[in-house]
Motif scaffolding. Structure first.
Motif, PDB file in Angstrom:
ATOM      1  N   ASP A   1       0.824  -1.208   0.000  1.00 44.84           N
ATOM      2  CA  ASP A   1       0.000   0.000   0.000  1.00 44.84           C
ATOM      3  C   ASP A   1       0.860   1.260   0.000  1.00 44.84           C
ATOM      4  O   ASP A   1       0.544   2.246  -0.683  1.00 44.84           O
ATOM      5  N   GLU A   2       1.938   1.240   0.782  1.00 44.31           N
ATOM      6  CA  GLU A   2       2.832   2.402   0.812  1.00 44.31           C
ATOM      7  C   GLU A   2       3.498   2.613  -0.536  1.00 44.31           C
ATOM      8  O   GLU A   2       3.710   3.760  -0.967  1.00 44.31           O
ATOM      9  N   SER A   3       3.840   1.528  -1.213  1.00 44.09           N
ATOM     10  CA  SER A   3       4.466   1.666  -2.535  1.00 44.09           C
ATOM     11  C   SER A   3       3.485   2.301  -3.525  1.00 44.09           C
ATOM     12  O   SER A   3       3.885   3.114  -4.364  1.00 44.09           O
ATOM     13  N   ILE A   4       2.224   1.938  -3.430  1.00 48.66           N
ATOM     14  CA  ILE A   4       1.217   2.513  -4.324  1.00 48.66           C
ATOM     15  C   ILE A   4       1.125   4.024  -4.108  1.00 48.66           C
ATOM     16  O   ILE A   4       1.138   4.811  -5.065  1.00 48.66           O
ATOM     17  N   ALA A   5       1.043   4.419  -2.848  1.00 51.97           N
ATOM     18  CA  ALA A   5       0.944   5.848  -2.539  1.00 51.97           C
ATOM     19  C   ALA A   5       2.193   6.600  -3.001  1.00 51.97           C
ATOM     20  O   ALA A   5       2.093   7.707  -3.568  1.00 51.97           O
ATOM     21  N   LEU A   6       3.366   6.016  -2.769  1.00 53.41           N
ATOM     22  CA  LEU A   6       4.607   6.691  -3.142  1.00 53.41           C
ATOM     23  C   LEU A   6       4.745   6.792  -4.660  1.00 53.41           C
ATOM     24  O   LEU A   6       5.024   7.876  -5.199  1.00 53.41           O
ATOM     25  N   ILE A   7       4.553   5.677  -5.352  1.00 57.66           N
ATOM     26  CA  ILE A   7       4.728   5.678  -6.806  1.00 57.66           C
ATOM     27  C   ILE A   7       3.716   6.615  -7.459  1.00 57.66           C
ATOM     28  O   ILE A   7       4.037   7.316  -8.427  1.00 57.66           O
ATOM     29  N   LYS A   8       2.504   6.651  -6.934  1.00 55.56           N
ATOM     30  CA  LYS A   8       1.514   7.601  -7.447  1.00 55.56           C
ATOM     31  C   LYS A   8       2.004   9.031  -7.267  1.00 55.56           C
ATOM     32  O   LYS A   8       1.904   9.859  -8.182  1.00 55.56           O
ATOM     33  N   SER A   9       2.549   9.335  -6.095  1.00 57.82           N
ATOM     34  CA  SER A   9       3.035  10.692  -5.825  1.00 57.82           C
ATOM     35  C   SER A   9       4.223  11.059  -6.716  1.00 57.82           C
ATOM     36  O   SER A   9       4.461  12.232  -6.983  1.00 57.82           O
ATOM     37  N   LEU A  10       4.945  10.044  -7.180  1.00 58.27           N
ATOM     38  CA  LEU A  10       6.103  10.274  -8.046  1.00 58.27           C
ATOM     39  C   LEU A  10       5.699  10.423  -9.510  1.00 58.27           C
ATOM     40  O   LEU A  10       6.537  10.672 -10.373  1.00 58.27           O
ATOM     41  N   GLY A  11       4.409  10.225  -9.777  1.00 57.31           N
ATOM     42  CA  GLY A  11       3.919  10.397 -11.132  1.00 57.31           C
ATOM     43  C   GLY A  11       4.230   9.244 -12.060  1.00 57.31           C
ATOM     44  O   GLY A  11       4.221   9.408 -13.284  1.00 57.31           O
ATOM     45  N   ALA A  12       4.491   8.065 -11.499  1.00 55.24           N
ATOM     46  CA  ALA A  12       4.828   6.898 -12.309  1.00 55.24           C
ATOM     47  C   ALA A  12       3.678   5.892 -12.305  1.00 55.24           C
ATOM     48  O   ALA A  12       2.740   5.991 -11.510  1.00 55.24           O
ATOM     49  N   LYS A  13       3.769   4.907 -13.193  1.00 55.83           N
ATOM     50  CA  LYS A  13       2.817   3.801 -13.248  1.00 55.83           C
ATOM     51  C   LYS A  13       3.379   2.627 -12.447  1.00 55.83           C
ATOM     52  O   LYS A  13       4.491   2.695 -11.912  1.00 55.83           O
ATOM     53  N   PHE A  14       2.614   1.545 -12.408  1.00 60.27           N
ATOM     54  CA  PHE A  14       2.887   0.461 -11.458  1.00 60.27           C
ATOM     55  C   PHE A  14       3.068  -0.873 -12.186  1.00 60.27           C
ATOM     56  O   PHE A  14       2.321  -1.184 -13.108  1.00 60.27           O
ATOM     57  N   THR A  15       4.049  -1.660 -11.730  1.00 55.71           N
ATOM     58  CA  THR A  15       4.149  -3.026 -12.229  1.00 55.71           C
ATOM     59  C   THR A  15       4.426  -3.972 -11.061  1.00 55.71           C
ATOM     60  O   THR A  15       5.565  -4.365 -10.805  1.00 55.71           O
ATOM     61  N   PRO A  16       3.386  -4.324 -10.316  1.00 51.88           N
ATOM     62  CA  PRO A  16       3.561  -5.236  -9.186  1.00 51.88           C
ATOM     63  C   PRO A  16       3.731  -6.671  -9.682  1.00 51.88           C
ATOM     64  O   PRO A  16       3.046  -7.096 -10.617  1.00 51.88           O
ATOM     65  N   GLU A  17       4.659  -7.379  -9.068  1.00 54.02           N
ATOM     66  CA  GLU A  17       4.845  -8.796  -9.411  1.00 54.02           C
ATOM     67  C   GLU A  17       4.391  -9.668  -8.259  1.00 54.02           C
ATOM     68  O   GLU A  17       4.916  -9.550  -7.140  1.00 54.02           O
ATOM     69  N   LEU A  18       3.445 -10.536  -8.508  1.00 49.61           N
ATOM     70  CA  LEU A  18       2.986 -11.483  -7.495  1.00 49.61           C
ATOM     71  C   LEU A  18       4.046 -12.576  -7.355  1.00 49.61           C
ATOM     72  O   LEU A  18       4.203 -13.411  -8.235  1.00 49.61           O
ATOM     73  N   LYS A  19       4.765 -12.562  -6.254  1.00 54.64           N
ATOM     74  CA  LYS A  19       5.856 -13.514  -6.061  1.00 54.64           C
ATOM     75  C   LYS A  19       5.318 -14.887  -5.666  1.00 54.64           C
ATOM     76  O   LYS A  19       4.336 -14.997  -4.921  1.00 54.64           O
ATOM     77  N   SER A  20       5.984 -15.906  -6.133  1.00 59.46           N
ATOM     78  CA  SER A  20       5.577 -17.276  -5.790  1.00 59.46           C
ATOM     79  C   SER A  20       5.762 -17.510  -4.301  1.00 59.46           C
ATOM     80  O   SER A  20       6.851 -17.262  -3.759  1.00 59.46           O
ATOM     81  N   PRO A  21       4.747 -17.985  -3.612  1.00 63.79           N
ATOM     82  CA  PRO A  21       4.884 -18.278  -2.185  1.00 63.79           C
ATOM     83  C   PRO A  21       5.934 -19.378  -1.957  1.00 63.79           C
ATOM     84  O   PRO A  21       6.055 -20.307  -2.756  1.00 63.79           O
ATOM     85  N   GLU A  22       6.679 -19.242  -0.884  1.00 60.01           N
ATOM     86  CA  GLU A  22       7.643 -20.278  -0.500  1.00 60.01           C
ATOM     87  C   GLU A  22       7.135 -21.067   0.703  1.00 60.01           C
ATOM     88  O   GLU A  22       7.884 -21.810   1.328  1.00 60.01           O
ATOM     89  N   VAL A  23       5.858 -20.897   0.990  1.00 58.16           N
ATOM     90  CA  VAL A  23       5.177 -21.687   2.023  1.00 58.16           C
ATOM     91  C   VAL A  23       4.034 -22.422   1.332  1.00 58.16           C
ATOM     92  O   VAL A  23       3.544 -21.983   0.291  1.00 58.16           O
TER      93      VAL A  23
END
Length: 415
Positions: free
Chosen positions: A205-227
């Motif tokens: 959530d913090e990354s979304i708020a920060l990247i939005k404030s920086l005027g950039a777009k988003f590319t979140p990667e859903l990492k494979s669970p190790e559990v």
């Protein structure tokens, strides 16, 4: 006399405020991208030719571009997935910035490259109360037997509150260490710890708020669970995948600004089915070379085929650099059969990851493995990028130092 003293006092207060530490002030982004000296160093180190001549004459202005994607931010010199790394990437003109997404013990999403990398990317081993919660505590190296040092600390071992208490560091470890301090001191010489004294970890959530404030777009990667999944009883892979996209919806981010990624094709197909607006530009990350022996020169090893990927709804494929490149008889870098087939099938391509192999004087490493005979200097970074942009036709490039991709895109008139 009294008013004169007040004037002096007010002047002193104003002077003190203007001299306040930068850390206490909000520093706005420059109007134009700030790329620093590295791109020009790379141009100087290029082989002579038309490309070097063209880039040598490029002096800006340099602008933010979606072609330039901050891989974990600006991970060459800043601790990855931190406030500092994301901000640096934006200053260098990255139009899209990546948060690799995983989850904590209490199912909260955070930005880490892998679920179980806290022992190499944070100070967790130096915090006894949290080190005790690691899946595997620190085990020292034993020179007598050749045993290497090891540890395993996962975001799923700790709560969000505990995660927030950690400090990020450069991703590294010393396999020959006999104590924790030495284990955490393994940064390669071609990177730096200069900006790693106090890396600020980020929740999703913090990354979304920060990247939005920086005027950039988003590319979140859903990492494979190790559990094992479902985690903690009922936290399924589908719930995890849905939770990631829900965060953007809750923050009011338009789907057109989000490029959700996964190495798991099932995740991408799930998004295409359940969130078609996000699924329209979901990114399938290529790792079949590792899982099933994909050979970029042999179509029979591409399962599913390019056409099958396209027909399933996948629109963007993101392979490592080496799979998209080959050498001809003259040892010139050309598009691979894999890359040509992907484009012929109507798939967009995004490459990963530029500036991650370190110095290229010995041919580079993993990212240049298909073209090593043609690689002998750092300037070949721009030669490779030019082939990918002009001949392969990639739409974007992940980079550990986005100034390089920003520089190239600006010089070539790319948006």
């Amino acid at each position: 006399m009294h008013s004169r003293r007040l004037l002096v006092l007010f002047s002193a207060v104003a002077l003190f405020a203007s001299a306040a530490p930068a850390a206490a002030q909000s520093v706005p982004l420059p109007r134009e991208a700030q790329i620093g000296p590295r791109p020009f160093y790379l141009v100087d180190k290029m082989k002579d030719g038309p490309l070097k001549e063209k880039l040598s004459q490029c002096t800006g202005p340099f602008h933010k571009t979606d072609f330039s994607i901050g891989h974990r931010g600006a991970a060459m010199q800043f601790p990855e997935h931190t406030k500092e790394s994301y901000t640096a990437a934006a200053r260098m003109g990255a139009g899209i910035i990546e948060c690799d997404v995983t989850f904590t013990k209490d199912r909260q999403l955070v930005c880490r490259h892998a679920q179980c990398d806290l022992h190499t990317t944070t100070n967790i081993l130096s915090v006894p109360a949290l080190a005790a919660k690691c899946s595997q505590g620190f085990s020292p190296a034993d020179p007598a037997t050749g045993k290497k040092a090891s540890a395993k600390c996962c975001t799923s071992d700790i709560t969000l509150a505990e995660f927030r208490s950690l400090t990020a560091k450069m991703d590294s470890f010393n396999p020959d260490a006999t104590n924790v301090a030495d284990y955490q001191n393994g940064t390669p010489r071609w990177r730096t710890d200069l900006y790693a004294a106090s890396g600020t970890l980020m929740t999703h959530d913090e990354s979304i708020a920060l990247i939005k404030s920086l005027g950039a777009k988003f590319t979140p990667e859903l990492k494979s669970p190790e559990v094992p999944m479902p985690f903690d009883g009922d936290y399924t892979q589908e719930k995890y995948a849905a939770q990631m996209l829900q965060a953007y919806k809750a923050a009011g981010i338009p789907a057109s600004d989000v490029f959700a990624q996964s190495f798991n094709l099932a995740d991408v197909l799930f998004w295409i089915k359940t969130e078609p607006a996000f699924g329209a530009q979901a990114v399938y990350l290529e790792d079949r070379y590792e899982k099933q022996g994909l050979d970029p020169a042999k179509p029979e090893t591409w399962k599913p085929s390019m056409a099958e990927l396209k027909s399933s709804g996948v629109r963007i494929l993101a392979p490592p650099i080496w799979t998209m490149l080959a050498l001809n008889d003259k040892k010139e870098i050309i598009p691979s059969e894999y890359a040509k087939a992907a484009k012929a099938a109507g798939l967009d391509l995004i490459g990963w990851s530029l500036e991650r192999d370190g110095p290229l004087n010995k041919g580079g490493g993993f990212y240049h493995r298909s073209i090593k005979p043609a690689i002998d200097r750092d300037g070949d970074t721009l030669t490779v990028l030019d082939v990918l942009a002009k001949q392969v036709g990639i739409r974007g490039m992940f980079s550990d130092w986005p100034a390089t991709t920003t520089f190239y895109a600006s010089c070539m008139g790319m948006k």
